[in-house]
Design a protein around this motif. Structure first.
Motif, PDB file in Angstrom:
ATOM      1  N   LYS A  22       0.945  -1.141   0.118  1.00 29.17           N
ATOM      2  CA  LYS A  22       0.044   0.079   0.013  1.00 29.17           C
ATOM      3  C   LYS A  22       0.801   1.329  -0.062  1.00 29.17           C
ATOM      4  N   SER A  23       1.756   1.247   0.707  1.00 31.14           N
ATOM      5  CA  SER A  23       2.726   2.367   0.829  1.00 31.14           C
ATOM      6  C   SER A  23       3.346   2.657  -0.456  1.00 31.14           C
ATOM      7  N   ILE A  24       4.062   1.892  -0.836  1.00 32.74           N
ATOM      8  CA  ILE A  24       4.696   1.814  -2.190  1.00 32.74           C
ATOM      9  C   ILE A  24       3.880   2.285  -3.235  1.00 32.74           C
ATOM     10  N   HIS A  26       0.859   3.805  -3.208  1.00 31.47           N
ATOM     11  CA  HIS A  26       0.769   5.546  -3.230  1.00 31.47           C
ATOM     12  C   HIS A  26       1.905   6.303  -3.879  1.00 31.47           C
ATOM     13  N   ARG A  27       2.876   6.018  -3.446  1.00 28.06           N
ATOM     14  CA  ARG A  27       4.278   6.763  -3.795  1.00 28.06           C
ATOM     15  C   ARG A  27       4.424   6.651  -5.517  1.00 28.06           C
ATOM     16  N   TYR A  28       4.331   5.340  -5.665  1.00 27.93           N
ATOM     17  CA  TYR A  28       4.537   5.333  -7.225  1.00 27.93           C
ATOM     18  C   TYR A  28       3.642   6.162  -8.054  1.00 27.93           C
ATOM     19  N   GLY A  94      -5.088   8.308   5.230  1.00 25.61           N
ATOM     20  CA  GLY A  94      -4.126   9.512   5.782  1.00 25.61           C
ATOM     21  C   GLY A  94      -2.893   9.627   4.977  1.00 25.61           C
ATOM     22  N   THR A  95      -2.508   8.608   4.214  1.00 17.65           N
ATOM     23  CA  THR A  95      -1.331   8.793   3.211  1.00 17.65           C
ATOM     24  C   THR A  95      -1.660   9.517   2.032  1.00 17.65           C
ATOM     25  N   THR A  96      -2.726   9.403   1.525  1.00 15.87           N
ATOM     26  CA  THR A  96      -3.467  10.106   0.456  1.00 15.87           C
ATOM     27  C   THR A  96      -3.441  11.773   0.787  1.00 15.87           C
ATOM     28  N   ILE A  97      -3.856  11.955   1.760  1.00 17.05           N
ATOM     29  CA  ILE A  97      -4.362  13.510   1.972  1.00 17.05           C
ATOM     30  C   ILE A  97      -2.729  14.091   2.706  1.00 17.05           C
ATOM     31  N   ARG A  98      -1.977  13.391   3.342  1.00 16.72           N
ATOM     32  CA  ARG A  98      -0.841  13.991   3.752  1.00 16.72           C
ATOM     33  C   ARG A  98       0.255  13.842   2.804  1.00 16.72           C
ATOM     34  N   LEU A  99       0.118  13.072   2.070  1.00 11.74           N
ATOM     35  CA  LEU A  99       1.382  13.093   0.955  1.00 11.74           C
ATOM     36  C   LEU A  99       1.094  14.100  -0.146  1.00 11.74           C
ATOM     37  N   ALA A 165       7.925  10.947  14.951  1.00 15.63           N
ATOM     38  CA  ALA A 165       8.292   9.998  13.834  1.00 15.63           C
ATOM     39  C   ALA A 165       7.279   9.776  13.028  1.00 15.63           C
ATOM     40  N   SER A 166       6.996  10.399  11.837  1.00 16.01           N
ATOM     41  CA  SER A 166       6.051   9.944  10.781  1.00 16.01           C
ATOM     42  C   SER A 166       6.456  10.100   9.434  1.00 16.01           C
ATOM     43  N   ALA A 167       6.197   8.700   8.653  1.00 21.71           N
ATOM     44  CA  ALA A 167       6.797   8.582   7.106  1.00 21.71           C
ATOM     45  C   ALA A 167       5.866   9.776   6.610  1.00 21.71           C
ATOM     46  N   GLN A 168       4.738   9.801   6.812  1.00 22.73           N
ATOM     47  CA  GLN A 168       3.672  10.714   6.108  1.00 22.73           C
ATOM     48  C   GLN A 168       4.213  12.068   6.193  1.00 22.73           C
ATOM     49  N   VAL A 169       4.769  12.598   7.446  1.00 22.84           N
ATOM     50  CA  VAL A 169       5.050  13.948   7.451  1.00 22.84           C
ATOM     51  C   VAL A 169       6.386  14.161   6.749  1.00 22.84           C
ATOM     52  N   THR A 192      11.670   6.092  10.143  1.00 23.27           N
ATOM     53  CA  THR A 192      10.480   5.614   9.876  1.00 23.27           C
ATOM     54  C   THR A 192      10.613   4.971   8.254  1.00 23.27           C
ATOM     55  N   ARG A 193       9.550   4.514   7.920  1.00 26.34           N
ATOM     56  CA  ARG A 193       9.723   3.931   6.510  1.00 26.34           C
ATOM     57  C   ARG A 193      10.184   4.820   5.373  1.00 26.34           C
ATOM     58  N   ASP A 194      10.986   4.387   4.664  1.00 26.96           N
ATOM     59  CA  ASP A 194      11.903   5.108   3.551  1.00 26.96           C
ATOM     60  C   ASP A 194      11.280   4.778   2.138  1.00 26.96           C
ATOM     61  N   LEU A 318       7.145  -0.557  13.721  1.00 30.16           N
ATOM     62  CA  LEU A 318       6.359  -1.869  13.750  1.00 30.16           C
ATOM     63  C   LEU A 318       4.843  -1.112  13.752  1.00 30.16           C
ATOM     64  N   ILE A 319       4.639   0.014  13.546  1.00 32.00           N
ATOM     65  CA  ILE A 319       3.475   0.930  13.780  1.00 32.00           C
ATOM     66  C   ILE A 319       2.319   0.038  13.304  1.00 32.00           C
ATOM     67  N   ASP A 320       2.048  -0.383  11.895  1.00 32.62           N
ATOM     68  CA  ASP A 320       0.930  -0.816  11.445  1.00 32.62           C
ATOM     69  C   ASP A 320       0.778  -2.207  11.995  1.00 32.62           C
ATOM     70  N   GLU A 321       1.834  -2.935  12.473  1.00 33.50           N
ATOM     71  CA  GLU A 321       1.741  -4.158  13.110  1.00 33.50           C
ATOM     72  C   GLU A 321       1.233  -4.377  14.404  1.00 33.50           C
ATOM     73  N   VAL A 346      -4.243   8.057  17.073  1.00 34.24           N
ATOM     74  CA  VAL A 346      -5.013   9.040  15.838  1.00 34.24           C
ATOM     75  C   VAL A 346      -4.743   8.162  14.665  1.00 34.24           C
ATOM     76  N   LYS A 347      -4.838   7.017  14.634  1.00 34.62           N
ATOM     77  CA  LYS A 347      -4.899   6.087  13.496  1.00 34.62           C
ATOM     78  C   LYS A 347      -6.253   6.227  12.656  1.00 34.62           C
ATOM     79  N   GLU A 348      -6.825   5.029  11.986  1.00 36.50           N
ATOM     80  CA  GLU A 348      -8.020   4.997  11.218  1.00 36.50           C
ATOM     81  C   GLU A 348      -9.053   4.834  12.371  1.00 36.50           C
TER      82      GLU A 348
HETATM   83  C1  S3P Z   1       2.421   5.313   5.986  1.00 34.41           C
HETATM   84  C2  S3P Z   1       3.035   5.739   7.348  1.00 34.41           C
HETATM   85  C3  S3P Z   1       2.361   5.362   8.723  1.00 34.41           C
HETATM   86  C4  S3P Z   1       1.448   4.168   8.846  1.00 34.41           C
HETATM   87  C5  S3P Z   1       0.347   4.511   7.596  1.00 34.41           C
HETATM   88  C6  S3P Z   1       1.183   4.348   6.078  1.00 34.41           C
HETATM   89  C7  S3P Z   1       2.982   5.561   4.976  1.00 34.41           C
HETATM   90  O1  S3P Z   1       1.774   6.435   9.173  1.00 34.41           O
HETATM   91  O2  S3P Z   1       0.835   4.065  10.070  1.00 34.41           O
HETATM   92  O3  S3P Z   1      -0.383   3.223   7.610  1.00 34.41           O
HETATM   93  O4  S3P Z   1       2.513   4.859   3.677  1.00 34.41           O
HETATM   94  O5  S3P Z   1       3.871   6.454   4.991  1.00 34.41           O
HETATM   95  P1  S3P Z   1       2.571   7.590   9.885  1.00 34.41           P
HETATM   96  O6  S3P Z   1       3.845   8.146   9.170  1.00 34.41           O
HETATM   97  O7  S3P Z   1       1.796   8.842  10.197  1.00 34.41           O
HETATM   98  O8  S3P Z   1       3.260   7.020  11.193  1.00 34.41           O
END
Ligand code: S3P
Length: 439
Positions: A22-24, A26-28, A94-99, A165-169, A192-194, A318-321, A346-348
């Protein structure tokens, strides 16, 4: 409202392949819409969230064609997006709106973006603050919640120390950095995830990493004609979806599960180490690197689990796990304890409350805390089946479907369709793998 009945089983076995990460995805998709030409993205996520992103990109004028699991997107360069006459709808994502907020901050036009009732309760100040520093004008409900009105334009590069620590931010700032003049830097307090950094490099942006700081060179400066290049890419299977099956197979003794082609990016794969530390029989095979991302197969067999403790820098990895780990607690020897994870509120959904409430309904012993929870292990007795309200949250629905597999009686998952936000075929796959076990 669709419900799913979960019957106890003794094993989960068979081969499994998962839809794209899912994360990848969105970005691609977003970068393809900013590239100059047509990109082909194979094994694109089935996740509803990623299709929310595609919907927004279409509204912004990108040409998007979905053919099964392949998505072709034609972009017209960094300045090729067009203003949308109607508000963009990020739905649950959240990823859609923030990115997208990062990308929209660099556009010469104004955009309104909103989402469903859950998304309208999620904090956006975390992206609004740095994007304002870069020069975007943003209005939001109570200066924090969607709908957002983003008046983009010329941006300046900043050095941003992220307060959380937020990959979305991080991603929102890096994507806005594409449009800024000069070098934009983001420093994160914990790794966070890169995927954004890797995808930006893949599409031709210049990224530099130093410890916990990532820098991006702006590409849209006055005399720059630099463009992102269209790409032909395969999206690896989603590890966060795999985790529900890894947990189920680990906790059911006779299981033998083989998951092929899973994304194993080191900023996501701490979950596999964690399972191994708990005593799970989880191994990785055929590890290879593709388009900057690691991919491999995962083999899982049933095995007694010790339990464990998650806090500090491990939380963002491990945030989503965490929902699955907490719901697995009663099947472990010593239970599961999670601290420093106030982000879960403050997740879904408020995941700490959703986990504690539903675990208690199944008879688990749980202590809920502001920043996490402690779930007692096997000693507290076997879980019983219950009616589970996932509060519209996909990961809560899937975590409790797995917990129900080892309970003493049937479990009913209410509003089970919400699993489609990340994994529409989840219940069908669970049935298929249960049937090939010895139900
Ligand atoms: C995501 C980052 C995480 C994660 C979310 C997907 C992403 O959120 O919980 O499901 O794709 O960047 P945060 O970066 O807000 O922690």
């Amino acid at each position: 409202m669709k419900t799913e009945l979960i019957r106890p089983i003794v094993s989960l076995s068979g081969p499994l392949e998962l839809p794209g990460d899912k994360s990848i995805s969105h970005r691609y998709a977003m970068l393809a819409a900013l590239a100059d030409g047509t990109s082909e993205l194979r094994n694109f996520a089935a996740a509803r969230d990623c299709h929310s992103t595609l919907g927004c990109l279409k509204s912004l004028g990108a040409d998007v064609k979905v053919e099964g699991t392949t998505v072709k997107i034609t972009g017209h360069g960094l300045h090729g997006l067009k203003s949308s006459w109607r508000a963009l709808d990020a739905e649950n994502s959240g990823t859609t709106i923030r990115l997208l907020s990062g990308i929209l901050s660099g556009q010469e036009f104004s955009t309104k973006i909103t989402g469903d009732a859950s998304l309208q309760k999620r904090p956006m100040k975390r992206v609004i603050a740095p994007l304002r520093q870069m020069g975007a004008e943003i209005r939001a409900k109570d200066d924090n919640f969607p709908p957002l009105e983003i008046h983009g334009g010329k941006l300046r590069a900043i050095h941003y120390e992220m307060p959380m620590a937020s990959a979305q931010v991080k991603s929102a700032v890096l994507l806005a950095g594409l449009y800024a003049e000069g070098i934009t830097e983001v420093a994160e307090p914990a790794k966070t995830r890169d995927h954004t950094e890797l995808a930006l490099e893949e599409f031709g942006a210049l990224i530099k990493k130093r410890g916990r700081t990532v820098a991006i060179h702006g590409m849209a400066s006055k005399n720059g004609h630099a463009a992102l290049r269209p790409k032909s890419l395969d999206v690896p299977g989603d590890l966060s979806s795999a985790v529900f099956f890894i947990a189920a197979a680990s906790m059911l003794p006779e299981s033998n599960l083989y998951i092929a082609n899973v994304g194993l990016n080191p900023t996501r794969s701490a979950i596999l180490d964690f399972f191994q530390q708990m005593g799970a029989s989880v191994s990785v095979l055929h590890l290879q690197s593709k388009q900057g991302e690691l991919i491999g197969d995962i083999s899982v067999k049933g095995s007694p689990l010790k339990g464990g403790f998650i806090s500090g820098d491990l939380v963002p990895l491990l945030i989503d796990e965490l929902p699955m780990l907490a719901a697995l607690g009663p099947y472990t020897e010593q239970g599961i304890e999670i601290r420093d994870a106030q982000e879960l509120r403050v997740k879904e959904s408020d995941r700490i409350a959703a986990l504690a409430g539903n675990l208690k309904r199944m008879g688990a012993k749980v202590e809920e805390r502001p920043d996490g929870l402690r779930v007692e292990g096997r000693g507290a007795g076997q879980l019983r089946g219950a009616e589970i309200d996932p509060r519209g949250d996909h990961r809560i629905a899937m975590a409790f479907a797995v917990a129900g597999l080892g309970a003493s009686s049937e479990t009913l998952i209410l509003d089970a369709d919400c699993a489609g936000v990340s994994f529409p075929a989840f219940f069908a796959e669970l049935r298929r793998l249960s049937a090939s076990g010895n139900q």
